[in-house]
Design an enzyme around this catalytic site. Structure first.
Site, PDB file in Angstrom:
ATOM      1  N   PHE A 104     -15.199  -0.637   5.858  1.00  0.00           N
ATOM      2  CA  PHE A 104     -15.470  -0.027   4.560  1.00  0.00           C
ATOM      3  C   PHE A 104     -16.584  -0.776   3.840  1.00  0.00           C
ATOM      4  O   PHE A 104     -17.491  -0.167   3.266  1.00  0.00           O
ATOM      5  CB  PHE A 104     -14.188  -0.044   3.717  1.00  0.00           C
ATOM      6  CG  PHE A 104     -14.358   0.524   2.332  1.00  0.00           C
ATOM      7  CD1 PHE A 104     -14.177   1.881   2.109  1.00  0.00           C
ATOM      8  CD2 PHE A 104     -14.678  -0.285   1.259  1.00  0.00           C
ATOM      9  CE1 PHE A 104     -14.333   2.415   0.823  1.00  0.00           C
ATOM     10  CE2 PHE A 104     -14.845   0.241  -0.019  1.00  0.00           C
ATOM     11  CZ  PHE A 104     -14.664   1.595  -0.220  1.00  0.00           C
ATOM     12  N   GLU A 105     -16.522  -2.093   3.873  1.00  0.00           N
ATOM     13  CA  GLU A 105     -17.543  -2.903   3.212  1.00  0.00           C
ATOM     14  C   GLU A 105     -18.902  -2.715   3.873  1.00  0.00           C
ATOM     15  O   GLU A 105     -19.929  -2.584   3.196  1.00  0.00           O
ATOM     16  CB  GLU A 105     -17.128  -4.374   3.253  1.00  0.00           C
ATOM     17  CG  GLU A 105     -18.065  -5.300   2.507  1.00  0.00           C
ATOM     18  CD  GLU A 105     -17.554  -6.722   2.469  1.00  0.00           C
ATOM     19  OE1 GLU A 105     -18.275  -7.582   1.926  1.00  0.00           O
ATOM     20  OE2 GLU A 105     -16.447  -6.977   2.978  1.00  0.00           O
ATOM     21  N   ASP A 126      -9.627   1.623  -5.592  1.00  0.00           N
ATOM     22  CA  ASP A 126     -10.268   2.880  -5.976  1.00  0.00           C
ATOM     23  C   ASP A 126     -11.042   2.660  -7.280  1.00  0.00           C
ATOM     24  O   ASP A 126     -10.460   2.260  -8.295  1.00  0.00           O
ATOM     25  CB  ASP A 126      -9.200   3.950  -6.181  1.00  0.00           C
ATOM     26  CG  ASP A 126      -9.777   5.358  -6.290  1.00  0.00           C
ATOM     27  OD1 ASP A 126     -10.916   5.507  -6.768  1.00  0.00           O
ATOM     28  OD2 ASP A 126      -9.076   6.319  -5.914  1.00  0.00           O
ATOM     29  N   ASP A 164       0.859  -1.181   0.000  1.00  0.00           N
ATOM     30  CA  ASP A 164       0.000   0.000   0.000  1.00  0.00           C
ATOM     31  C   ASP A 164       0.895   1.230   0.000  1.00  0.00           C
ATOM     32  O   ASP A 164       2.117   1.124   0.183  1.00  0.00           O
ATOM     33  CB  ASP A 164      -0.932   0.009   1.221  1.00  0.00           C
ATOM     34  CG  ASP A 164      -2.242   0.753   0.974  1.00  0.00           C
ATOM     35  OD1 ASP A 164      -2.190   1.859   0.393  1.00  0.00           O
ATOM     36  OD2 ASP A 164      -3.311   0.250   1.353  1.00  0.00           O
ATOM     37  N   ASP A 179     -17.418  -2.925  -4.303  1.00  0.00           N
ATOM     38  CA  ASP A 179     -18.825  -2.603  -4.083  1.00  0.00           C
ATOM     39  C   ASP A 179     -19.305  -1.590  -5.125  1.00  0.00           C
ATOM     40  O   ASP A 179     -20.368  -0.997  -4.961  1.00  0.00           O
ATOM     41  CB  ASP A 179     -19.049  -2.072  -2.665  1.00  0.00           C
ATOM     42  CG  ASP A 179     -18.386  -0.721  -2.436  1.00  0.00           C
ATOM     43  OD1 ASP A 179     -17.367  -0.427  -3.105  1.00  0.00           O
ATOM     44  OD2 ASP A 179     -18.882   0.050  -1.588  1.00  0.00           O
TER      45      ASP A 179
END
Length: 292
Positions: free
Chosen positions: A273-274, A198, A148, A234
């Site tokens: 986040f999900e 992203d 990352d 998502d």
């Protein structure tokens, strides 16, 4: 696994905040774990003054390890130094020299030595690292190389790894394409994970999405036969692009019945986040492809 050297001597705990992202959750490391064995990568030229420069953490992740400003290529990510908490900064200073890896593109990694002979899965983009640490803890027989560019997340994941006593996790800093292209040998990986990259939702930015034919071709070449290429998103339009691009790669085969999306596998933890995406009505798609 080969003997593990002791962790480096702790550095001062104060961390100067960097401009950028808001604070993430602090990960104050605690003692009780040795630092992992270092890589026996084949050495290349010494780092230049720009590519080796470190602003906040003299022994921590480099700002631009590969000198990527010299490489004329559309980027799929934004550099993210972000605001670093005291706990994250302490983890970076103390653990990075032996747990971290700067993606400088100057040497080929000996993954067997780096992970003590464990099969290695590369994870590209791990956010704050909670899901990555959980996967490493539940599967100690697999090494996870987590890449990352988000400095607070790197520090947080290092702290989580130390707290949990993990020995099968390493943190890489920089451009994952350079890592795959220059530093990992063909057929060396037991898996590749790209979770919630992203989506670059604007049409004019679609060219910046990571999952493109050229990237998939490169990634597939680094996977061992039978290794899984696992993506999750998502963002519906990006899921459709992922399915199209992965299905078009002749080296990969879809594991889902009927050639569509796969059920969410149990080994992928549900992240904050999900959950937030699901709360907004987003549908999460998993794509599981196997290297032929």
């Amino acid at each position: 696994m080969p003997p593990v050297p002791p962790a480096p001597t702790p550095a001062p705990t104060s961390a100067e905040p960097a401009a950028g992202c808001a604070d993430g959750p602090a990960g104050d490391p605690v003692g009780g774990i040795g630092a992992p064995a270092g890589s026996t990568a084949r050495p290349g030229p010494a780092s230049g003054s720009r590519s080796g420069r470190r602003l906040l953490f003299p022994e921590g992740p480099a700002v631009d390890p590969a000198g990527s400003h010299h490489e004329r290529r559309i980027r799929s990510f934004r550099p993210r130094r972000g605001r670093v908490t005291a706990g994250q900064g302490e983890a970076l200073r103390r653990l990075w020299p032996t747990w971290g890896l700067d993606i400088d593109g100057r040497s080929v990694l000996d993954l067997d030595a780096f992970f003590g002979g464990l099969p290695v899965v590369l994870e590209i983009g791990f956010g704050m690292g909670e899901a990555t640490a959980e996967m490493a803890a539940t599967d100690p027989g697999t090494g996870i190389l987590a890449a990352d560019v988000h400095t607070p997340g790197q520090g947080n994941l290092l702290a989580l790894a130390e707290r949990a006593g993990l020995t099968n996790l390493r943190v890489a800093n920089g451009d994952a394409i350079i890592l795959l292209r220059e530093m990992i040998e063909p057929g060396a990986l037991a898996g590749l994970r790209v979770y919630f990259p992203d989506p670059w939702p604007k049409t004019r930015h679609h060219k910046r999405r990571l999952i493109q034919p050229e990237f998939v071709e490169l990634a597939a070449a680094r996977l061992a036969p039978g290794a899984l290429f696992h993506c999750a998103t998502d963002w519906e339009p990006y899921a459709e692009q992922m399915l199209e691009v992965l299905s078009a790669c002749p080296e990969l085969e879809n594991t889902a019945a009927g050639g569509g999306y796969a059920p969410r596998p149990a080994f992928r933890p549900m992240t904050k986040f999900e959950r937030a995406g699901i709360g907004k009505g987003h549908r999460v798609h998993d794509l599981l492809f196997r290297r032929r």
